[in-house]
Design a protein around this motif. Structure first.
Motif, PDB file in Angstrom:
ATOM      1  N   GLY A  80       0.686  -1.322  -0.015  1.00 21.12           N
ATOM      2  CA  GLY A  80      -0.117   0.018  -0.002  1.00 21.12           C
ATOM      3  C   GLY A  80       0.939   1.320   0.107  1.00 21.12           C
ATOM      4  N   ALA A  81       2.184   1.170   0.236  1.00 18.74           N
ATOM      5  CA  ALA A  81       3.090   2.415   0.112  1.00 18.74           C
ATOM      6  C   ALA A  81       3.982   2.424  -1.038  1.00 18.74           C
ATOM      7  N   VAL A  82       3.630   1.842  -2.115  1.00 21.11           N
ATOM      8  CA  VAL A  82       4.534   1.871  -3.236  1.00 21.11           C
ATOM      9  C   VAL A  82       3.718   2.505  -4.433  1.00 21.11           C
ATOM     10  N   PRO A  83       4.167   2.872  -5.292  1.00 19.50           N
ATOM     11  CA  PRO A  83       3.231   2.909  -6.594  1.00 19.50           C
ATOM     12  C   PRO A  83       3.100   1.837  -7.490  1.00 19.50           C
ATOM     13  N   ASP A  84       2.114   1.955  -8.401  1.00 25.14           N
ATOM     14  CA  ASP A  84       1.960   0.686  -9.064  1.00 25.14           C
ATOM     15  C   ASP A  84       3.149  -0.054  -9.785  1.00 25.14           C
ATOM     16  N   GLU A  85       4.428   1.022 -10.439  1.00 29.40           N
ATOM     17  CA  GLU A  85       5.247   0.586 -11.349  1.00 29.40           C
ATOM     18  C   GLU A  85       6.089  -0.325 -10.349  1.00 29.40           C
ATOM     19  N   VAL A  86       6.214   0.004  -9.047  1.00 33.17           N
ATOM     20  CA  VAL A  86       6.829  -0.613  -8.170  1.00 33.17           C
ATOM     21  C   VAL A  86       6.628  -1.825  -7.481  1.00 33.17           C
ATOM     22  N   LEU A  87       5.223  -1.739  -7.602  1.00 29.62           N
ATOM     23  CA  LEU A  87       4.353  -2.951  -6.957  1.00 29.62           C
ATOM     24  C   LEU A  87       4.618  -4.117  -7.957  1.00 29.62           C
ATOM     25  N   GLN A  88       4.814  -3.872  -9.094  1.00 29.60           N
ATOM     26  CA  GLN A  88       4.973  -5.062 -10.128  1.00 29.60           C
ATOM     27  C   GLN A  88       6.325  -5.773  -9.831  1.00 29.60           C
ATOM     28  N   GLN A  89       7.296  -5.113  -9.125  1.00 26.43           N
ATOM     29  CA  GLN A  89       8.450  -5.408  -8.735  1.00 26.43           C
ATOM     30  C   GLN A  89       8.504  -6.712  -7.460  1.00 26.43           C
ATOM     31  N   ILE A  90       7.645  -6.182  -6.517  1.00 23.60           N
ATOM     32  CA  ILE A  90       7.584  -7.008  -5.351  1.00 23.60           C
ATOM     33  C   ILE A  90       6.410  -7.864  -4.955  1.00 23.60           C
ATOM     34  N   ALA A  91       5.471  -7.820  -6.192  1.00 25.08           N
ATOM     35  CA  ALA A  91       4.316  -8.334  -6.019  1.00 25.08           C
ATOM     36  C   ALA A  91       4.427  -9.900  -5.972  1.00 25.08           C
TER      37      ALA A  91
END
Length: 280
Positions: A80-91
């Motif tokens: 919830g604390a990262v933008p969408d493009e970064v979320l893809q990295q840690i999903a």
């Protein structure tokens, strides 16, 4: 709450992003990670997750067993604390610790670049020196530009640092006003803008004084040249002199070529008249 734990990771993110973390009725909003704020973001996230009692999921040792509920909640906080493009990295990370380390590896490299850039700017700031052809405004603009660049990277320059840099870097012609400022003003509390204003006022006074001296020197030089020229019999410019005899420019009447020519013709005529009786 147990129902949330049965959702997949993306469902957890959507649910977590729609609320603030709460502990004892105190709202703890999520800081959003950007390309330039990793250091402050990490500090705030650590404080918030400690307040929630889930930081253990991040800093646990490799052989420690983390409570599954804490790990899920910590992972939800990160999502919830990262933008969408970064979320893809840690999903696809299975634990909160793996997601945290992934973000650290990615953004700490950016942070190191930022620190290296700050060091470069500080070196430029230290080497900055005012040229004799520069004005106070131009040089102060350079100082402000470097200070703003460092501020954008998280390295704030205080007013007293800027003032001391300005006073230490100007040419010798400002030494008198600098001595007065240091004697009668407190450099630790003086705003940068005030220091600029004082030096600009002195600069204007110097410029005005220099202009007056230059005009006086030019006038004196012209008078000296004119007197010396007359004393040496300096040739007079006759390009605008009109001859009263022929009405032409460039000579006086007494040296008029036409007048001389007429005189020669008259002399020849007189000589011819004198020779005629002799021939008879």
């Amino acid at each position: 709450m147990p129902k949330i734990l049965r959702f997949n990771k993306m469902s957890i993110v959507e649910h977590s992003a729609s609320r603030s973390m709460r502990e004892g009725g105190v709202s703890l909003p999520y800081p959003m990670l950007t390309s330039t704020n990793y250091s402050t973001w990490a500090i705030k996230m650590e404080a918030n997750m400690e307040a929630q009692g889930i930081w253990d999921a991040i800093e646990s040792a490799a052989d420690d067993v983390v409570e599954k509920k804490k790990d899920k909640m910590a992972l939800a906080c990160l999502f919830g604390a990262v933008p969408d493009e970064v979320l893809q990295q840690i999903a696809n990370k299975k634990t909160a610790k793996e997601a945290w380390e992934s973000l650290k590896t990615r953004f700490l490299g950016v942070d190191r670049v930022k620190k290296a850039r700050v060091q470069t700017l500080k070196s430029e700031f230290k080497a900055l020196c005012m040229k004799k052809t520069e004005t106070i405004d131009e040089f102060a603009g350079k100082i402000s530009g470097l200070a703003n660049a460092m501020s954008g990277l998280g390295a704030t320059m205080t007013d007293d640092e800027l003032v001391k840099k300005l006073l230490d870097s100007v040419p010798e012609k400002f030494l008198h006003i600098i001595a007065a400022i240091e004697q009668f003003c407190d450099l630790d509390t003086m705003p940068f803008e005030e220091a600029i204003g004082r030096l600009k006022a002195f600069e204007e006074r110097i410029r005005k004084h220099s202009d007056n001296d230059g005009e006086q020197l030019l006038l004196t030089t012209r008078n000296t040249d004119d007197g010396a020229g007359r004393a040496r019999g300096k040739r007079f410019d006759k390009s605008k002199v009109m001859c009263y005899h022929c009405q032409e420019l460039g000579h006086f009447a007494f040296e008029c070529p036409a007048k001389k020519k007429n005189k020669e013709i008259a002399l020849l005529a007189t000589a011819s008249s004198d020779d005629e009786p002799t021939l008879l």
